[in-house]
Design a protein around this motif. Structure first.
Motif, PDB file in Angstrom:
ATOM      1  N   HIS A 138       0.838  -1.298  -0.094  1.00  0.00           N
ATOM      2  CA  HIS A 138      -0.014  -0.084   0.100  1.00  0.00           C
ATOM      3  C   HIS A 138       0.770   1.323   0.128  1.00  0.00           C
ATOM      4  CE1 HIS A 138      -3.221   2.875   1.884  1.00  0.00           C
ATOM      5  NE2 HIS A 138      -3.747   2.402   0.703  1.00  0.00           N
ATOM      6  N   THR A 139       2.248   1.273   0.750  1.00  0.00           N
ATOM      7  CA  THR A 139       2.927   2.220   0.796  1.00  0.00           C
ATOM      8  C   THR A 139       3.579   2.511  -0.578  1.00  0.00           C
ATOM      9  OG1 THR A 139       3.243   2.163   3.140  1.00  0.00           O
ATOM     10  CG2 THR A 139       4.882   3.473   1.962  1.00  0.00           C
ATOM     11  N   ASN A 140       3.805   1.349  -1.409  1.00  0.00           N
ATOM     12  CA  ASN A 140       4.405   1.672  -2.721  1.00  0.00           C
ATOM     13  C   ASN A 140       3.225   2.177  -3.591  1.00  0.00           C
ATOM     14  OD1 ASN A 140       7.182   0.502  -2.774  1.00  0.00           O
ATOM     15  ND2 ASN A 140       6.284  -1.462  -2.477  1.00  0.00           N
ATOM     16  N   VAL A 141       1.972   1.906  -3.296  1.00  0.00           N
ATOM     17  CA  VAL A 141       1.066   2.358  -4.475  1.00  0.00           C
ATOM     18  C   VAL A 141       1.114   3.763  -4.011  1.00  0.00           C
ATOM     19  CG1 VAL A 141      -1.388   2.426  -4.592  1.00  0.00           C
ATOM     20  CG2 VAL A 141      -0.441   0.236  -4.393  1.00  0.00           C
ATOM     21  N   LEU A 145       1.626   6.832  -6.909  1.00  0.00           N
ATOM     22  CA  LEU A 145       0.636   7.774  -7.179  1.00  0.00           C
ATOM     23  C   LEU A 145       1.360   9.237  -7.167  1.00  0.00           C
ATOM     24  CD1 LEU A 145      -2.396   6.568  -5.185  1.00  0.00           C
ATOM     25  CD2 LEU A 145      -2.529   7.237  -7.650  1.00  0.00           C
ATOM     26  N   GLY A 146       2.305   9.274  -6.154  1.00  0.00           N
ATOM     27  CA  GLY A 146       3.069  10.654  -6.348  1.00  0.00           C
ATOM     28  C   GLY A 146       3.914  11.009  -7.609  1.00  0.00           C
ATOM     29  N   VAL A 147       4.440   9.628  -7.799  1.00  0.00           N
ATOM     30  CA  VAL A 147       5.150   9.898  -9.087  1.00  0.00           C
ATOM     31  C   VAL A 147       4.377  10.291 -10.475  1.00  0.00           C
ATOM     32  CG1 VAL A 147       6.728   8.579 -10.838  1.00  0.00           C
ATOM     33  CG2 VAL A 147       7.046   8.505  -8.451  1.00  0.00           C
ATOM     34  N   VAL A 148       3.036   9.601 -10.510  1.00  0.00           N
ATOM     35  CA  VAL A 148       2.101   9.680 -11.547  1.00  0.00           C
ATOM     36  C   VAL A 148       1.585  11.206 -11.559  1.00  0.00           C
ATOM     37  CG1 VAL A 148      -0.020   9.322 -12.374  1.00  0.00           C
ATOM     38  CG2 VAL A 148       1.231   7.477 -11.781  1.00  0.00           C
ATOM     39  N   TYR A 149       1.304  11.908 -10.369  1.00  0.00           N
ATOM     40  CA  TYR A 149       0.791  12.994 -10.239  1.00  0.00           C
ATOM     41  C   TYR A 149       1.978  14.026 -10.741  1.00  0.00           C
ATOM     42  CZ  TYR A 149      -3.833  11.620  -8.832  1.00  0.00           C
ATOM     43  OH  TYR A 149      -5.014  11.089  -8.824  1.00  0.00           O
ATOM     44  N   ARG A 150       3.286  13.622 -10.279  1.00  0.00           N
ATOM     45  CA  ARG A 150       4.344  14.697 -10.588  1.00  0.00           C
ATOM     46  C   ARG A 150       4.599  14.821 -12.166  1.00  0.00           C
ATOM     47  NH1 ARG A 150      10.009  12.240  -8.849  1.00  0.00           N
ATOM     48  NH2 ARG A 150       9.764  11.541 -11.150  1.00  0.00           N
ATOM     49  N   GLU A 151       4.588  13.619 -12.675  1.00  0.00           N
ATOM     50  CA  GLU A 151       4.654  13.525 -13.990  1.00  0.00           C
ATOM     51  C   GLU A 151       3.404  14.361 -14.698  1.00  0.00           C
ATOM     52  OE1 GLU A 151       7.378  12.437 -16.011  1.00  0.00           O
ATOM     53  OE2 GLU A 151       8.058  12.471 -13.437  1.00  0.00           O
ATOM     54  N   ALA A 152       2.076  14.218 -14.111  1.00  0.00           N
ATOM     55  CA  ALA A 152       1.282  14.946 -14.833  1.00  0.00           C
ATOM     56  C   ALA A 152       1.228  16.583 -14.383  1.00  0.00           C
ATOM     57  CB  ALA A 152      -0.188  14.302 -14.289  1.00  0.00           C
ATOM     58  N   LYS A 153       2.169  16.950 -13.677  1.00  0.00           N
ATOM     59  CA  LYS A 153       2.442  18.292 -13.274  1.00  0.00           C
ATOM     60  C   LYS A 153       1.422  18.756 -12.346  1.00  0.00           C
ATOM     61  CE  LYS A 153       4.905  19.475 -17.556  1.00  0.00           C
ATOM     62  NZ  LYS A 153       6.194  18.968 -16.978  1.00  0.00           N
ATOM     63  N   ASP A 154       0.711  17.678 -11.486  1.00  0.00           N
ATOM     64  CA  ASP A 154      -0.142  18.081 -10.410  1.00  0.00           C
ATOM     65  C   ASP A 154       0.693  18.138  -9.253  1.00  0.00           C
ATOM     66  OD1 ASP A 154      -2.092  18.409  -8.535  1.00  0.00           O
ATOM     67  OD2 ASP A 154      -3.498  16.946  -9.752  1.00  0.00           O
ATOM     68  N   TYR A 155       1.329  19.011  -9.210  1.00  0.00           N
ATOM     69  CA  TYR A 155       2.912  19.090  -8.028  1.00  0.00           C
ATOM     70  C   TYR A 155       2.083  19.135  -6.548  1.00  0.00           C
ATOM     71  CZ  TYR A 155       5.901  19.880 -11.987  1.00  0.00           C
ATOM     72  OH  TYR A 155       6.530  19.992 -13.025  1.00  0.00           O
ATOM     73  N   LYS A 156       1.138  19.573  -6.432  1.00  0.00           N
ATOM     74  CA  LYS A 156       0.313  19.665  -5.086  1.00  0.00           C
ATOM     75  C   LYS A 156       0.179  18.257  -4.547  1.00  0.00           C
ATOM     76  CE  LYS A 156      -3.114  22.215  -2.531  1.00  0.00           C
ATOM     77  NZ  LYS A 156      -3.951  23.208  -2.358  1.00  0.00           N
ATOM     78  N   ARG A 157      -0.799  17.718  -5.412  1.00  0.00           N
ATOM     79  CA  ARG A 157      -1.116  16.311  -5.197  1.00  0.00           C
ATOM     80  C   ARG A 157      -0.293  15.299  -4.814  1.00  0.00           C
ATOM     81  NH1 ARG A 157      -6.461  13.894  -8.195  1.00  0.00           N
ATOM     82  NH2 ARG A 157      -7.214  15.860  -7.462  1.00  0.00           N
ATOM     83  N   ALA A 158       0.868  15.516  -5.981  1.00  0.00           N
ATOM     84  CA  ALA A 158       2.062  14.731  -5.780  1.00  0.00           C
ATOM     85  C   ALA A 158       2.891  14.661  -4.692  1.00  0.00           C
ATOM     86  CB  ALA A 158       3.144  14.861  -7.147  1.00  0.00           C
ATOM     87  N   ALA A 159       2.873  15.783  -3.911  1.00  0.00           N
ATOM     88  CA  ALA A 159       3.576  16.092  -2.848  1.00  0.00           C
ATOM     89  C   ALA A 159       2.998  15.414  -1.760  1.00  0.00           C
ATOM     90  CB  ALA A 159       3.816  17.545  -2.529  1.00  0.00           C
ATOM     91  N   VAL A 160       1.474  15.553  -1.605  1.00  0.00           N
ATOM     92  CA  VAL A 160       1.010  14.757  -0.438  1.00  0.00           C
ATOM     93  C   VAL A 160       1.135  13.048  -0.549  1.00  0.00           C
ATOM     94  CG1 VAL A 160      -1.286  14.253   0.064  1.00  0.00           C
ATOM     95  CG2 VAL A 160      -1.167  16.596  -0.669  1.00  0.00           C
ATOM     96  N   TYR A 161       0.968  12.612  -1.803  1.00  0.00           N
ATOM     97  CA  TYR A 161       1.246  11.026  -1.898  1.00  0.00           C
ATOM     98  C   TYR A 161       2.817  10.932  -1.382  1.00  0.00           C
ATOM     99  CZ  TYR A 161      -3.531  10.085  -3.686  1.00  0.00           C
ATOM    100  OH  TYR A 161      -4.761   9.867  -3.673  1.00  0.00           O
ATOM    101  N   LEU A 162       3.740  11.670  -2.058  1.00  0.00           N
ATOM    102  CA  LEU A 162       5.287  11.153  -1.779  1.00  0.00           C
ATOM    103  C   LEU A 162       5.445  11.382  -0.359  1.00  0.00           C
ATOM    104  CD1 LEU A 162       6.950  12.619  -4.952  1.00  0.00           C
ATOM    105  CD2 LEU A 162       6.817  10.358  -4.266  1.00  0.00           C
ATOM    106  N   ASN A 163       4.919  12.434   0.326  1.00  0.00           N
ATOM    107  CA  ASN A 163       5.186  12.744   1.795  1.00  0.00           C
ATOM    108  C   ASN A 163       4.427  11.707   2.713  1.00  0.00           C
ATOM    109  OD1 ASN A 163       6.781  15.185   2.397  1.00  0.00           O
ATOM    110  ND2 ASN A 163       5.383  16.041   0.902  1.00  0.00           N
ATOM    111  N   ARG A 164       3.200  11.139   2.389  1.00  0.00           N
ATOM    112  CA  ARG A 164       2.615  10.125   2.977  1.00  0.00           C
ATOM    113  C   ARG A 164       3.282   9.056   2.487  1.00  0.00           C
ATOM    114  NH1 ARG A 164      -3.315   9.401   0.897  1.00  0.00           N
ATOM    115  NH2 ARG A 164      -3.330  11.493   1.634  1.00  0.00           N
ATOM    116  N   ALA A 165       3.804   8.638   1.527  1.00  0.00           N
ATOM    117  CA  ALA A 165       4.767   7.283   1.384  1.00  0.00           C
ATOM    118  C   ALA A 165       5.897   7.313   2.446  1.00  0.00           C
ATOM    119  CB  ALA A 165       5.013   7.280  -0.039  1.00  0.00           C
ATOM    120  N   LEU A 166       6.470   8.649   2.280  1.00  0.00           N
ATOM    121  CA  LEU A 166       7.878   8.715   2.889  1.00  0.00           C
ATOM    122  C   LEU A 166       7.741   8.573   4.490  1.00  0.00           C
ATOM    123  CD1 LEU A 166      10.683   9.967   2.218  1.00  0.00           C
ATOM    124  CD2 LEU A 166      10.117  12.219   3.039  1.00  0.00           C
TER     125      LEU A 166
END
Length: 608
Positions: A138-141, A145-166
């Motif tokens: 689940h953490t890998n997911v 998701l953070g990487v997906v949103y980063r590539e979609a340039k939705d940086y705000k949502r990407a930051a949420v997922y990557l910080n949660r995974a971290l």
């Protein structure tokens, strides 16, 4: 005794399955650094698989193949292999395998900028993780998701997922993935022009590394990204310090490719600091090491930097020499790509030939086993029915033997004819073209023309051999296998032309049985339709959909190309053959061309 032998065979099969599964994991792990070796290993494992191999092990081999195709840059082929793994893991009820494959497929779709598809598979993985309480996956997911949103340039949502995974990786003390996620987050912060945040997370990673057993490679990667962040802010002194740290760490690991890369970066920073003598030393060292490793791309980058550096210092002769070297390297990169593709075709042909021999041997063994079973049945009948049963038994036995010999002979004749007509003639042309290329090696235009001929005929040979192997494989006796084959073919012809594919395959296709002739007709109709769309329509999107409705198989192949006016097109053998094959299946084929809007082929036949 029979029970003991059966138990021993079962234990042996389990041992072989475990070994294949573990070897597939090894091929997966090799993919990022040694993709060619990993590809050879995975294809060899696939050829080793037999009817007794578990579905889970075969799925893991396809998962490894898909991941290797990703690292080789063949994204459509990657999706097809991973989708096959996803189907097989699902049938084997291996939830963990389904989750892993969903994450991998999402990464491929992310690189293709198909964000909606990536999120679709990650959503399925997320639901399965919650249902099975699988915290690690689940953490890998969350990370993906953070990487997906980063590539979609939705940086705000990407930051949420990557910080949660971290945070989750830190909680479960998975420090390896914590560091990898931290590096991904630092890249995101650099994209957001937030170098202070990038430095903060990288320093956290450094703190974690200092408390763990030495992980020199990850330490070097953190140093590299610290340098990248400082370079972004023009803090060249700090950038030089961290690039140098990474350089010596990679030297300790003897990672020569990374040494060359860091040497190039150090030279680039020294140039910015106007320390030209030292910059020249590092850049020349990076160039020589890249030359030794045959890394033409690195050589090209270093040559461009040296040309610009010498030009800035008014050393025009050296600037011209390195600019000329960069131009030569660019041409070499293009030529090496052609040679690489030719070698890949050759390797694939040799592998397909081996698979053909293995399949033929399996078929003969299966026929022999069937004959033995019938012989034993006749012996039992002989004991019960005496003289009359003997006479009937001998008649049946002779009939079976004759039929078996006839089928074997027909199979040999068909394979021999296909090999002679398709493969034999193509190999002759390849041999002649290679001789011409060797004789005219001083004439680049002639060599290029002959290499193109070799590529075309090798590709044709590979496809013919693959079709022969596939047609005699008894494991492909259902519609699902046929459509997977069609999808693989579509990916191979669409990928080089950057044609987007949409695949729709409904459930239940595996329950539709097809004998050898029927699956041959279905395959060739679909291939002809796909070929016509790719070659003549000028399309950018190809859709292949298959389903079973009211006991009828319905296959639709549509493109968004130029279409055509049926009255203005001469009828050739292709369309005639397609309709003939549809009739042989007691089905129907409808062609709907719309000038300027695309073409749709509707192919239906009974599922029974």
């Amino acid at each position: 005794m029979s029970f003991i032998n059966g138990y021993a065979q079962s234990r042996l099969n389990e041992k072989n399955d475990s070994l294949l599964f573990a070897q597939a994991d090894s091929a997966f792990a090799l993919s990022s650094r040694y993709s060619d070796s990993a590809f050879s290993l995975a294809r060899a494992l696939l050829s080793k698989s037999t009817a007794s191999t578990s579905m889970r092990s075969v799925a893991n081999i396809h998962n490894a193949l898909g991941w290797i195709y990703l690292h080789k840059g063949f994204l459509d082929s990657s999706v097809n292999s991973l989708h096959t793994a996803w189907l097989l893991f699902g049938k084997a009820r291996d939830t963990a395998g389904v989750i892993r494959t969903c994450i991998n497929i999402s990464e491929v779709y992310t690189r293709q900028s198909k964000i909606a598809y990536a999120i679709q598979y990650l959503t399925q993985a997320d639901s399965l993780c919650i249902a099975t309480n699988n915290t690690i996956f689940h953490t890998n997911v969350q990370r993906q998701l953070g990487v997906v949103y980063r590539e979609a340039k939705d940086y705000k949502r990407a930051a949420v997922y990557l910080n949660r995974a971290l945070a989750d990786f830190l909680h479960i003390e998975d420090y390896f993935r914590y560091i990898s996620t931290g590096i991904s987050l630092s890249i995101l912060y650099r994209n957001l022009q937030l170098p202070d945040s990038s430095l903060f997370i990288l320093n956290q990673c450094n703190a974690i590394l200092s408390r763990q057993p030495e992980s020199l490679y990850q330490s070097a990667m953190v140093q590299e990204h610290l340098a990248e962040t400082y370079y972004q802010t023009n803090t060249y002194g700090k950038a030089l310090e961290h690039y140098t740290n990474a350089y010596f760490m990679f030297k300790k690991l003897n990672n020569k490719a990374d040494i060359a890369y860091e040497g190039m970066n150090i030279g680039k920073v020294l140039w910015k600091l106007q320390r030209l003598t030292e910059a020249e030393q590092y850049l020349r060292e990076a160039y020589q090491l890249s030359d030794t490793l045959k890394m033409l791309n690195y050589q090209y980058d270093v040559a461009k930097i040296l040309s610009e550096m010498y030009g800035e210092s008014n050393s025009w002769q050296k600037a011209y020499q390195w600019l000329h070297s960069a131009a030569v390297l660019k041409d070499s990169i293009d030529l090496s790509d052609q040679i690489k593709r030719t070698n890949e075709l050759k390797e694939k042909f040799e592998l397909e030939k081996k698979e053909s021999e293995i399949t033929l041997l399996k078929t003969q063994n299966q026929l022999a086993e069937a004959g033995n079973r019938k012989n034993r049945l006749l012996q039992y009948l002989f004991g019960l029915l005496f003289v009359t049963s003997v006479a009937i038994g001998w008649l049946l036995l002779n009939r079976v033997r004759i039929k078996r010999k006839l089928n074997e002979q027909l199979l040999r004749n068909q394979i021999a004819g296909d090999l002679h007509d398709d493969v034999g003639s193509a190999l002759s042309v390849i041999d002649i073209s290679s001789r011409i290329a060797l004789a005219k090696k001083e004439e680049p235009a002639v060599v290029s023309e002959q290499l193109e001929k070799i590529r075309q005929y090798a590709s044709s040979t590979m496809e013919s051999m693959s079709d022969i192997v596939w047609s005699v494989n008894p494991g492909n006796d259902n519609l699902e296998s046929v459509m997977i084959r069609v999808h693989e073919f579509a990916a191979e012809v669409c990928e080089p032309l950057h044609i987007q594919m949409e695949i729709g395959m409904a459930k239940g296709l595996e329950r539709v049985s097809l004998d050898a002739n029927k699956r041959k007709h279905v395959l060739l109709v679909c291939k002809e339709a796909i070929n016509n769309a790719v070659k003549y329509s000028g399309c950018t999107l190809l859709q292949v959909k298959s389903e079973v409705v009211n006991s009828m198989v319905q296959i639709t192949i549509a493109d968004n190309g130029s279409g055509f006016n049926p009255a203005s097109v001469k009828k050739g053998n292709g369309l005639t053959n397609m309709k003939t094959r549809a009739t042989a299946l007691e089905g129907n084929l409808i062609l709907n061309p719309f000038a300027g809007k695309g073409t749709a082929v509707y192919f239906t036949f009974p599922a029974g």
